[in-house]
Design a protein around this motif. Structure first.
Motif, PDB file in Angstrom:
ATOM      1  N   ILE A  71       1.782   8.130  -2.032  1.00 46.98           N
ATOM      2  CA  ILE A  71       1.440   7.123  -1.036  1.00 46.98           C
ATOM      3  C   ILE A  71       0.174   7.451  -0.263  1.00 46.98           C
ATOM      4  CG2 ILE A  71       2.221   6.007   1.099  1.00 46.98           C
ATOM      5  CD1 ILE A  71       5.047   6.026  -0.062  1.00 46.98           C
ATOM      6  N   GLY A  72       0.020   8.707   0.168  1.00 47.52           N
ATOM      7  CA  GLY A  72      -1.168   9.078   0.951  1.00 47.52           C
ATOM      8  C   GLY A  72      -2.457   8.816   0.195  1.00 47.52           C
ATOM      9  N   ILE A  73      -2.535   9.333  -1.029  1.00 47.81           N
ATOM     10  CA  ILE A  73      -3.746   9.176  -1.843  1.00 47.81           C
ATOM     11  C   ILE A  73      -3.957   7.721  -2.223  1.00 47.81           C
ATOM     12  CG2 ILE A  73      -4.833   9.803  -4.034  1.00 47.81           C
ATOM     13  CD1 ILE A  73      -3.225  12.420  -3.939  1.00 47.81           C
ATOM     14  N   ALA A  74      -2.884   7.077  -2.694  1.00 45.16           N
ATOM     15  CA  ALA A  74      -2.991   5.689  -3.160  1.00 45.16           C
ATOM     16  C   ALA A  74      -3.353   4.744  -2.022  1.00 45.16           C
ATOM     17  CB  ALA A  74      -1.677   5.254  -3.802  1.00 45.16           C
ATOM     18  N   LEU A  75      -2.756   4.945  -0.857  1.00 46.81           N
ATOM     19  CA  LEU A  75      -3.029   4.070   0.278  1.00 46.81           C
ATOM     20  C   LEU A  75      -4.474   4.186   0.724  1.00 46.81           C
ATOM     21  CD1 LEU A  75      -1.768   2.027   2.186  1.00 46.81           C
ATOM     22  CD2 LEU A  75      -1.104   3.905   3.685  1.00 46.81           C
ATOM     23  N   SER A  76      -4.973   5.422   0.766  1.00 48.30           N
ATOM     24  CA  SER A  76      -6.370   5.648   1.167  1.00 48.30           C
ATOM     25  C   SER A  76      -7.331   4.978   0.183  1.00 48.30           C
ATOM     26  CB  SER A  76      -6.647   7.145   1.245  1.00 48.30           C
ATOM     27  OG  SER A  76      -8.015   7.380   1.532  1.00 48.30           O
ATOM     28  N   ALA A  77      -7.095   5.183  -1.118  1.00 48.23           N
ATOM     29  CA  ALA A  77      -7.991   4.637  -2.139  1.00 48.23           C
ATOM     30  C   ALA A  77      -7.945   3.112  -2.171  1.00 48.23           C
ATOM     31  CB  ALA A  77      -7.623   5.202  -3.506  1.00 48.23           C
ATOM     32  N   CYS A  78      -6.735   2.553  -2.148  1.00 45.01           N
ATOM     33  CA  CYS A  78      -6.593   1.098  -2.260  1.00 45.01           C
ATOM     34  C   CYS A  78      -7.066   0.388  -1.002  1.00 45.01           C
ATOM     35  CB  CYS A  78      -5.149   0.726  -2.579  1.00 45.01           C
ATOM     36  SG  CYS A  78      -4.612   1.241  -4.241  1.00 45.01           S
ATOM     37  N   ARG A  79      -6.861   1.006   0.163  1.00 38.76           N
ATOM     38  CA  ARG A  79      -7.354   0.398   1.395  1.00 38.76           C
ATOM     39  C   ARG A  79      -8.885   0.396   1.412  1.00 38.76           C
ATOM     40  NH1 ARG A  79      -4.343  -0.652   5.796  1.00 38.76           N
ATOM     41  NH2 ARG A  79      -2.790   0.965   5.447  1.00 38.76           N
ATOM     42  N   GLU A  80      -9.476   1.510   0.960  1.00 36.93           N
ATOM     43  CA  GLU A  80     -10.938   1.580   0.906  1.00 36.93           C
ATOM     44  C   GLU A  80     -11.479   0.558  -0.094  1.00 36.93           C
ATOM     45  OE1 GLU A  80     -14.567   4.753  -0.010  1.00 36.93           O
ATOM     46  OE2 GLU A  80     -12.488   5.465   0.109  1.00 36.93           O
ATOM     47  N   ALA A  81     -10.815   0.436  -1.249  1.00 28.80           N
ATOM     48  CA  ALA A  81     -11.248  -0.535  -2.251  1.00 28.80           C
ATOM     49  C   ALA A  81     -11.162  -1.950  -1.688  1.00 28.80           C
ATOM     50  CB  ALA A  81     -10.381  -0.413  -3.509  1.00 28.80           C
ATOM     51  N   TYR A  82     -10.095  -2.234  -0.972  1.00 27.20           N
ATOM     52  CA  TYR A  82      -9.933  -3.561  -0.361  1.00 27.20           C
ATOM     53  C   TYR A  82     -11.032  -3.825   0.663  1.00 27.20           C
ATOM     54  CZ  TYR A  82      -7.945  -7.329   2.440  1.00 27.20           C
ATOM     55  OH  TYR A  82      -7.765  -8.502   3.134  1.00 27.20           O
ATOM     56  N   ASN A  83     -11.319  -2.821   1.502  1.00 26.61           N
ATOM     57  CA  ASN A  83     -12.359  -2.970   2.524  1.00 26.61           C
ATOM     58  C   ASN A  83     -13.742  -3.156   1.911  1.00 26.61           C
ATOM     59  OD1 ASN A  83     -10.512  -2.756   4.621  1.00 26.61           O
ATOM     60  ND2 ASN A  83     -10.764  -0.536   4.825  1.00 26.61           N
ATOM     61  N   GLN A  84     -13.915  -2.649   0.690  1.00 23.12           N
ATOM     62  CA  GLN A  84     -15.192  -2.794  -0.005  1.00 23.12           C
ATOM     63  C   GLN A  84     -15.299  -4.131  -0.740  1.00 23.12           C
ATOM     64  OE1 GLN A  84     -15.492   0.653  -2.545  1.00 23.12           O
ATOM     65  NE2 GLN A  84     -15.931   2.065  -0.849  1.00 23.12           N
ATOM     66  N   GLY A  85     -14.249  -4.950  -0.625  1.00 22.55           N
ATOM     67  CA  GLY A  85     -14.292  -6.268  -1.240  1.00 22.55           C
ATOM     68  C   GLY A  85     -13.905  -6.296  -2.701  1.00 22.55           C
ATOM     69  N   SER A  86     -13.035  -5.387  -3.104  1.00 27.88           N
ATOM     70  CA  SER A  86     -12.582  -5.374  -4.496  1.00 27.88           C
ATOM     71  C   SER A  86     -11.751  -6.620  -4.782  1.00 27.88           C
ATOM     72  CB  SER A  86     -11.774  -4.110  -4.784  1.00 27.88           C
ATOM     73  OG  SER A  86     -10.651  -4.052  -3.925  1.00 27.88           O
ATOM     74  N   GLY A  87     -11.380  -6.806  -6.037  1.00 24.56           N
ATOM     75  CA  GLY A  87     -10.732  -8.042  -6.451  1.00 24.56           C
ATOM     76  C   GLY A  87      -9.236  -8.101  -6.215  1.00 24.56           C
ATOM     77  N   PRO A  88      -8.601  -9.149  -6.723  1.00 28.64           N
ATOM     78  CA  PRO A  88      -7.159  -9.368  -6.529  1.00 28.64           C
ATOM     79  C   PRO A  88      -6.293  -8.239  -7.069  1.00 28.64           C
ATOM     80  CG  PRO A  88      -8.209 -11.369  -7.324  1.00 28.64           C
ATOM     81  CD  PRO A  88      -9.232 -10.283  -7.431  1.00 28.64           C
ATOM     82  N   ARG A  89      -6.750  -7.559  -8.139  1.00 28.95           N
ATOM     83  CA  ARG A  89      -5.931  -6.484  -8.697  1.00 28.95           C
ATOM     84  C   ARG A  89      -5.734  -5.365  -7.684  1.00 28.95           C
ATOM     85  NH1 ARG A  89      -8.800  -5.044 -12.939  1.00 28.95           N
ATOM     86  NH2 ARG A  89      -9.713  -3.140 -12.103  1.00 28.95           N
ATOM     87  N   GLN A  90      -6.828  -4.912  -7.073  1.00 26.52           N
ATOM     88  CA  GLN A  90      -6.698  -3.838  -6.083  1.00 26.52           C
ATOM     89  C   GLN A  90      -5.952  -4.320  -4.838  1.00 26.52           C
ATOM     90  OE1 GLN A  90      -9.688  -4.345  -7.690  1.00 26.52           O
ATOM     91  NE2 GLN A  90      -9.708  -2.498  -8.955  1.00 26.52           N
TER      92      GLN A  90
END
Length: 295
Positions: A71-90
């Motif tokens: 959860i720690g690693i995944a949450l950090s990576a996916c939140r950053e990807a979302y903040n960077q404007g990644s797509g619906p998959r992320q």
């Protein structure tokens, strides 16, 4: 002649060879910039939170089961990807991690965004959460949209909806069709629920031979209830020639997976109080998977 030619290396060639040698040594000594560069947040999110049920996931990475999400690693990576404007998959994967972390409200908001982006598995998961809140009409509509993309969970959930009349009028024929579609895609619960419908004969015509065939498919895919029901059919000769030995094999397989009813069939010496303590639904030969699934 070859030896003489090999010796005739010009001064220029010698200098070039020396330069190439130095560059090779430097390449070995220093890691490449590409190798040293960190993984992009979107890629790390794919690597840490991709779902096996997501036909749109990044196939460069292995899927991660819900219980295996870091959860720690995944949450950090996916939140950053979302903040960077990644797509619906992320966005869906961020929702998946948030849900695993117990943050259901935030997870639902992210699922809604991913579903709006036409991400099929996000539609299914968002539909399940809407259903939990009582909005069955929207739940059903999203299953339809996701199933149209070929999503297996959506096909299965449509089967449940048509069978139980969730968000639509109950329709046994359509339920059976969607369960069969899920079964063709190697879904064990789709095969099991279709077998139950064929076995019971209440919503569609009873067909014990087909029921046995779909129980067998589900059992081969590891479904314990299917193993028990197939064992009972083999024991009684329902839809097939009775085969006590084959029935015992099926009961034994289910017993190995902890099914108490199956254990009672192969080991009568088991204390009857233990069997009686089991929930009636677990003792019954026909067990319907009545709830929709999300992954």
């Amino acid at each position: 002649m070859k030896n003489e030619t090999g010796k005739r290396i010009s001064v220029v060639n010698a200098i070039l060879l020396a330069a190439v040698s130095l560059l090779s040594i430097a390449a070995i000594a220093l890691p490449s910039a590409h190798a040293a560069s960190p993984m992009l947040a979107a890629d790390q999110c794919d690597a840490e939170a991709g779902s096996e049920h997501d036909l749109q996931r990044n196939m460069a990475f292995r899927p991660v089961a819900t219980e295996d999400i870091h959860i720690g690693i995944a949450l950090s990576a996916c939140r950053e990807a979302y903040n960077q404007g990644s797509g619906p998959r992320q966005t869906f994967q961020l929702a998946r991690v948030l849900h695993a972390a117990g943050q259901r409200g935030q997870a639902m908001a992210m699922l809604e965004k991913a579903a709006e982006g036409k991400h099929a598995i996000a539609m299914v998961n968002y539909a399940v959460m809407l259903g939990e809140r009582g909005d069955h009409a929207s739940e059903f509509a999203l299953y339809q949209k996701a199933a149209a993309t070929g999503n297996i969970l959506a096909a299965y959930n449509l089967g449940v909806a048509y069978r139980d009349g969730v968000g639509t009028t109950a329709n046994g024929k359509l339920a059976a069709q969607w369960f069969e579609r899920a079964s063709v895609a190697k879904d064990n619960l789709g095969a099991f629920n279709l077998a139950v419908m064929l076995d019971e004969g209440t919503q569609i015509p009873e067909d014990n031979q087909r029921a046995a065939r779909f129980y067998k498919l589900a059992a081969e895919r590891g479904n314990v209830d299917a193993m028990v029901n197939l064992g009972l059919m083999l024991e009684s000769g329902e839809g097939m020639v009775a085969d006590a030995a084959a029935a015992t094999v099926m009961f034994a397989k289910a017993a190995e997976k902890g099914d108490v009813f199956a254990q009672s069939k192969i080991a009568p010496q088991i204390d009857t109080a233990t069997i009686a303590s089991v929930e009636p639904s677990e003792q019954a030969s026909l067990v319907l998977a009545k709830t929709s699934r999300a992954k």
